[in-house]
Enzyme design. Structure first.
Site, short mmCIF file in Angstrom:
data_model
loop_
_atom_site.label_atom_id
_atom_site.label_comp_id
_atom_site.label_asym_id
_atom_site.label_seq_id
_atom_site.Cartn_x
_atom_site.Cartn_y
_atom_site.Cartn_z
N ASP A 275 -30.75 -21.63 10.07
CA ASP A 275 -30.87 -23.08 10.26
C ASP A 275 -31.48 -23.70 9.00
O ASP A 275 -31.23 -23.21 7.88
CB ASP A 275 -31.73 -23.36 11.50
CG ASP A 275 -31.32 -24.61 12.23
OD1 ASP A 275 -31.58 -25.71 11.71
OD2 ASP A 275 -30.74 -24.51 13.33
N HIS A 318 -34.93 -29.23 12.78
CA HIS A 318 -33.92 -28.64 13.64
C HIS A 318 -34.18 -27.15 13.89
O HIS A 318 -34.16 -26.69 15.04
CB HIS A 318 -32.54 -28.85 13.01
CG HIS A 318 -31.38 -28.58 13.92
ND1 HIS A 318 -30.83 -27.32 14.05
CD2 HIS A 318 -30.67 -29.40 14.73
CE1 HIS A 318 -29.81 -27.39 14.91
NE2 HIS A 318 -29.69 -28.63 15.33
N SER A 503 -26.78 -27.50 20.16
CA SER A 503 -27.83 -26.86 19.36
C SER A 503 -29.00 -26.42 20.23
O SER A 503 -29.66 -25.43 19.92
CB SER A 503 -28.34 -27.82 18.29
OG SER A 503 -27.43 -27.96 17.23
#
Length: 664
Positions: A275, A318, A503
């Site tokens: 990520d 994220h 996600s």
């Protein structure tokens, strides 16, 4: 006299005599066929591995994949490996048992049958190097690990010399007598003993009230975390049901089995998060992480940034969101991760909205499996297809985990806009055949606005209804010091309440994959993916998901199925037995509901045992059905068959066409 498992030993003769007496008692020579069948079933049940609890048998199921070896005084781990190698089991995995320095579980490298596992245990006993060898057993889905100790309670008035006589006759040894208010004796089994057979034999002695094989089993501190935000994690804990199926992923029952860890001797259990970096300094992640790899700056020969993957840039929350869902600790603060005992391996392939080129992304994926990642979680995708990325995924799934393959999980993509009537396809790389592709449902179980549809989708998991920066509703950790969304409950800036999209669904599946491998480390990556898919809950086709809903518990224990055994064309009118055979699911945790439906459509309940006896009459047919519920979640399976009674004719014998003759 040493106790060896042979037909000539007095203990075995005693056990054989018990079975013979049972046959005589329940299977008289003039018994009818149904009575004989029931008698045979009772005798077979007596022969199953079991111990007695308050006089009633507690039946155990042999786990053919593992053995227990202990009492190894003077026999080292290397000696045990040598013994296993001589037995053709060089690939077996040894795991030292907690709190027991001289005890190991032996996980067989090759799939064995129950009989083969029992024979192997006997061979190790006869080898003589180890003081205690036993099969691993299961009861209601949990492990039962026998120890080299038998607990003996004598009847009131029995003299203590009874213990000495047992030891002298069979070679057992007194470890501890009654003390501290205890009334029990603790004996070490005779060398080479089958512990369950020995326990049953000792329990038959007239001076013995009861015996108990000492063991550890699946006792639990019930896995409901005390973390204050846990109640808001609707993907893990959600009372909502959709078509009578829970929307959450059944995490609490899975936690009763594993938190995603294995013995320390096997090394760290690594889950890679590919990520934009992970803030490993977050206090709710704990300290289990390894230095990550930054595909943006590093190459194999030059490490320009040693800690970039573990120190994300401002706004790059994220990857930290993803890591929180997987690994947040059950520590009374914040939220509860789904696999809190794993070790994180951060792989950075993006920064502040920009991605590394394909080659560097491929290097990041290679770094994950080459550094030992068991599972590689990817909450990214889209863009054009890439040979380099696909090849790296192929290497991970074929070479990772010492050839068993790392499990590669991908978010399915946020490709739809259902409000506008647009249904998108599963994104690349999620649509590759050797990855686990994850879609999303909302907290009510319905389709999300953005969720893709397609046959490549493997499972769906709960996530937000909509997407957008800080617009979701999934609870997780955030970057420290107000660098991310920082909108946690009560204004807590180190958490976020607004993650979402596929996600947020993908790391749930990655955590479940870690749980499956932690429990069954010999599975290939394809077998792990199949476990997760077959364990998923069937979801309403109207949801247009083409996939089942992730179920962590059933991924671990499997789904139960049932078949019915018994005659469908009985030759004569009589009473016949029909048996429900359950495979898969939680072993021994079944309830049964039998129903007979006659030719007029009337339904009659028959019973709640695994076997029922049914009277079959001439010239009548009926449908016999069984429904079972399995495990604490009450998983349902059904089966049945049509039974046709024998045809008889008043006019004469039945013709070859099975018809009664017609006379003028």
């Amino acid at each position: 006299m040493s106790f060896m498992v042979s037909s000539s030993h007095p203990v075995v003769r005693t056990w054989s005599l018990v079975c013979a007496l049972a046959v005589t008692a329940v299977f008289p020579a003039n018994a009818s066929e149904p009575e004989a069948l029931r008698a045979a079933q009772r005798v077979e049940a007596e022969a199953r591995p079991h111990y007695l609890y308050q006089g009633a048998p507690v039946y155990l199921d042999v786990d053919p994949s593992r053995l227990v070896v202990s009492g190894t005084a003077g026999a080292s781990e290397s000696a045990l490996r040598g013994t296993l190698s001589n037995a053709g089991l060089a690939g077996a995995i040894l795991e030292r048992m907690p709190l027991q320095d001289d005890a190991f579980t032996v996980r067989l490298a090759k799939q064995a049958t129950v009989v083969e596992a029992q024979r192997l245990a006997e061979a190790l006993r006869q080898e003589g190097r180890y003081g205690f060898v036993a099969n691993m057993y299961q009861w209601q889905g949990g492990d039962v690990v026998l120890h080299d100790r038998l607990i003996v309670h004598l009847k009131d008035g029995a003299d203590a010399g009874a213990i000495e006589r047992i030891n002298k006759e069979w070679g057992s040894r007194l470890l501890r007598g009654p003390e501290g208010g205890s009334e029990e004796y603790l004996l070490a089994y005779p060398k080479g003993a089958d512990p369950l057979a020995f326990a049953l034999a000792v329990g038959q002695r007239p001076e013995v009230e009861w015996v108990d094989p000492d063991k550890t089993s699946a006792r639990q501190l019930y896995a409901v975390p005390s973390d204050p935000f846990y109640g808001q994690q609707y993907y893990a804990n959600n009372p909502t049901r959709f078509n009578d199926i829970p929307v959450d992923i059944r995490a609490e029952w899975a936690w009763d089995l594993t938190y995603g860890s294995w013995p320390a001797s096997a090394g760290a259990f690594l889950v890679a998060v590919v990520d934009n970096g992970v803030e490993v300094a977050h206090p709710d992640l704990g300290s289990q992480f390894v230095m990550g790899y930054d595909a943006l700056q590093n190459t194999w020969s030059t490490w320009a940034c040693m800690d970039c993957a573990t120190r994300p840039s401002e706004g790059d929350s994220h990857g930290t969101f993803v890591a929180g869902i997987i690994k947040a600790q059950h520590n009374g603060m914040g939220l509860a991760g789904l696999a809190p005992h794993v070790t994180l391996l951060p792989i950075r392939i993006a920064r502040q909205g920009g991605f590394a080129p394909d080659y560097q992304i491929a290097m990041g994926l290679d770094a994950a499996w080459q550094n030992g990642a068991q599972v590689i979680s990817n909450s990214w995708g889209g863009g054009s297809v890439s040979n380099a990325i696909t090849a790296a995924i192929d290497r991970a799934t074929s070479k990772g985990r010492n050839g068993r393959g790392a499990v590669v999980v991908f978010a399915g993509g946020n490709t739809s806009n259902r409000l506008q009537g647009q249904i998108g396809a599963v994104a690349y790389p999620a649509r590759l055949p050797n990855v686990l592709a994850v879609g999303a449902i909302n907290r009510q179980g319905g389709p999300t606005n953005y969720g893709p549809r397609g046959p490549e989708l493997d499972v769906v998991a709960p996530s937000s209804q909509f997407i957008g920066e800080c617009r979701g509703d999934v609870m997780t950790i955030d970057l420290l010091d107000a660098w991310g969304c920082n909108d946690g409950p009560g204004g807590d800036i180190n958490y976020s309440s607004s993650f979402g999209g596929t996600s947020a669904a993908a790391p749930q599946a990655a955590a479940v994959a870690a749980m499956v491998i932690a429990r069954s480390p010999l599975l290939t990556e394809a077998e792990v993916r199949q476990r997760i898919k077959s364990g998923a809950d069937g979801w309403d086709p109207a949801n247009q998901m083409d996939a089942g809903k992730l179920n962590a518990f059933r991924a671990l224990v499997g789904r139960a199925s049932v078949t019915v055994d018994g005659p469908v064309l009985p030759p004569t009118a009589d009473i016949y037995s029909y048996t429900a055979n359950v495979t898969g699911g939680v072993v021994g945790a079944n309830t049964y509901y039998w129903t007979l439906t006659d030719m007029q459509g009337q339904h009659f309940p028959l019973g709640t045992d695994a076997t029922v006896s049914v009277e079959v009459r001439a010239n009548e047919s009926f449908q016999l059905s069984v429904m079972i519920t399995n495990g604490p979640d009450g998983q349902v399976a059904r089966s049945g068959l049509w039974v046709r009674g024998p045809t008889t004719c008043a006019q004469g014998p039945i013709t070859p066409g099975n018809q009664c003759p017609i006379f003028d």
